[in-house]
Design an enzyme around this catalytic site. Sequence first.
Site, PDB file in Angstrom:
ATOM      1  N   ASN A   1      24.629  36.114   8.333  1.00 38.94           N
ATOM      2  CA  ASN A   1      24.727  37.283   7.462  1.00 38.94           C
ATOM      3  C   ASN A   1      26.171  37.770   7.530  1.00 38.94           C
ATOM      4  OD1 ASN A   1      23.380  39.189   5.686  1.00 38.94           O
ATOM      5  ND2 ASN A   1      23.753  40.716   7.259  1.00 38.94           N
TER       6      ASN A   1
ATOM      7  N   GLN B   1      31.286  46.415   1.386  1.00 38.52           N
ATOM      8  CA  GLN B   1      30.045  46.456   0.588  1.00 38.52           C
ATOM      9  C   GLN B   1      29.183  47.648   0.991  1.00 38.52           C
ATOM     10  OE1 GLN B   1      31.285  43.712   2.020  1.00 38.52           O
ATOM     11  NE2 GLN B   1      30.745  41.850   0.937  1.00 38.52           N
TER      12      GLN B   1
ATOM     13  N   ARG C   1      30.258  29.406  -3.865  1.00 31.52           N
ATOM     14  CA  ARG C   1      30.358  30.041  -2.540  1.00 31.52           C
ATOM     15  C   ARG C   1      29.515  29.204  -1.573  1.00 31.52           C
ATOM     16  NH1 ARG C   1      29.567  36.386  -2.094  1.00 31.52           N
ATOM     17  NH2 ARG C   1      30.609  36.040  -0.090  1.00 31.52           N
TER      18      ARG C   1
ATOM     19  N   ARG D   1      27.135  39.381  -6.103  1.00 32.02           N
ATOM     20  CA  ARG D   1      27.150  38.899  -4.729  1.00 32.02           C
ATOM     21  C   ARG D   1      25.807  39.260  -4.111  1.00 32.02           C
ATOM     22  NH1 ARG D   1      25.681  43.125  -3.062  1.00 32.02           N
ATOM     23  NH2 ARG D   1      26.109  42.390  -0.971  1.00 32.02           N
ATOM     24  N   GLY D   2      25.635  38.830  -2.845  1.00 34.88           N
ATOM     25  CA  GLY D   2      24.315  38.977  -2.235  1.00 34.88           C
ATOM     26  C   GLY D   2      23.553  37.692  -2.515  1.00 34.88           C
ATOM     27  N   ALA D   3      22.939  37.134  -1.466  1.00 32.51           N
ATOM     28  CA  ALA D   3      22.370  35.788  -1.581  1.00 32.51           C
ATOM     29  C   ALA D   3      21.396  35.619  -2.760  1.00 32.51           C
ATOM     30  CB  ALA D   3      21.708  35.409  -0.256  1.00 32.51           C
TER      31      ALA D   3
ATOM     32  N   ASP E   1      21.913  35.486   4.564  1.00 36.60           N
ATOM     33  CA  ASP E   1      22.379  34.520   3.563  1.00 36.60           C
ATOM     34  C   ASP E   1      21.788  33.151   3.790  1.00 36.60           C
ATOM     35  OD1 ASP E   1      24.589  36.696   3.592  1.00 36.60           O
ATOM     36  OD2 ASP E   1      24.801  35.583   1.723  1.00 36.60           O
TER      37      ASP E   1
HETATM   38  O1  MRU Z   1      29.614  38.524   0.713  1.00 32.92           O
HETATM   39  P1  MRU Z   1      28.346  39.140   0.178  1.00 32.92           P
HETATM   40  O2  MRU Z   1      28.517  40.542  -0.285  1.00 32.92           O
HETATM   41  O3  MRU Z   1      27.700  38.252  -0.844  1.00 32.92           O
HETATM   42  O4  MRU Z   1      27.382  39.175   1.441  1.00 32.92           O
HETATM   43  C1  MRU Z   1      26.083  39.688   1.296  1.00 32.92           C
HETATM   44  C2  MRU Z   1      25.338  39.746   2.558  1.00 32.92           C
HETATM   45  O5  MRU Z   1      25.810  39.390   3.610  1.00 32.92           O
HETATM   46  C3  MRU Z   1      23.907  40.181   2.466  1.00 32.92           C
HETATM   47  O6  MRU Z   1      23.528  40.842   3.630  1.00 32.92           O
HETATM   48  C4  MRU Z   1      23.034  38.939   2.265  1.00 32.92           C
HETATM   49  O7  MRU Z   1      23.451  38.212   1.149  1.00 32.92           O
HETATM   50  C5  MRU Z   1      21.618  39.286   2.108  1.00 32.92           C
HETATM   51  S1  MRU Z   1      21.383  40.048   0.555  1.00 32.92           S
HETATM   52  C6  MRU Z   1      19.812  40.399   0.264  1.00 32.92           C
END
Ligand code: MRU
Length: 367
Positions: A254, A203, A90, A53-55, A244
């Site tokens: 985000n 997270q 996603r 996960r994470g963009a 994101d």
């Molecule tokens: O649902 P997630 O854990 O994928 O969400 C992640 C976030 O909101 C992060 O802040 C975002 O992806 C930036 S990551 C460098």
Amino acid sequence: MNVQGKPTRTIWTEEGDDGTWIIDQTCLPYHFVVRRLTSAEEAAYAIRTMQVRGAPLIGATAAHGIALEMRRDPSDPSLDWACSLLMGARPTAVNLRWAVERMRFALKPLSPGMRPEAARRLAATICDEDVALNRSLAEHGLPLLLQAWHRKGKVSPVQVLTHCNAGWLATVDGGTALAPVYAAHDAGIPVHVWVDETRPRNQGASLTAWELGQHGVPHTLITDNAGGYLMQRGRVDLCLVGTDRTTACGDVANKIGTYLKALAARDNEIPFYVALPSPSLDTSLRDGLNIPIEERDPSEVTHLTGQLPSGEVASVLLAPAGTRAANPGFDVTPARLITALITERGVCPASEEGLRALFPERYPETP
Ligand code: MRU
């Protein structure tokens, strides 16, 4: 980042092995588990279930998913199928679309025979580029922490508040919002991070706290509701979060709860920074309210997962059985609440003018 002293990326391939390896983030912080992906379906599953996960990492995994599919079947229908499967995994992080379109654009003109090797190489390039982008974010964000330290008379650590996980685990390596924090810590600038737990998936509690701990950065876990209180009491010097998807005018999607932190920061005149690598910039959208927001399973709200004293990881019910719950995964912080965006090309105002000055090629002139 070093995990137990060994340099580690969150996604990698190994010499002589056709698979792609990931860290299964659903097992952290209790267990460090790695998994081998062998197909586009497995990559899409890893994204959907948030093993990754994470963009930026979502984008990198999608690229590898397409490369895995090309090894299995490099035909046109198979390329189209893998792209649309991964694109739908996603909805909010635009890095997913960015990576899939980049792979499709590069592979489509090639003959099927050339696709497997080209796809694997481009997926590796996307990963290496992510690492380089994050190094630049560290470089451009570090002066902001240094200035904060100077403003405090260099007598006590810079107090950073972050939300969700925009660190190493959200990227291939290095992190986005946490990249300047690691750089400051490594440069000997004392820094302490307030880590929002980030309900419902936690997270912050499970991932940010874990990776800051691995790197030795002092941090304190707080409930999502504590940030405003800490800001009012002068215990936060700056907020630093990831994104994101950031629109043409600088609105930022985000993790849910980011907007509330930005409101509290504005009320308390605390700088609110967003780390924005360019693959997270979506200039096809102006208004942040048009960003698709992921709606996740209500059970993530009604239940909580954690480790029992026996070591077993279990899920418990928090609400009366049958309670209806809503679970929007992201919110949008309007550009006006953001002090500045930290990009790989420098720091800019969260505005069309600011972004256009750094990324003119992303703003084709409109008549
Ligand atoms: O649902 P997630 O854990 O994928 O969400 C992640 C976030 O909101 C992060 O802040 C975002 O992806 C930036 S990551 C460098």
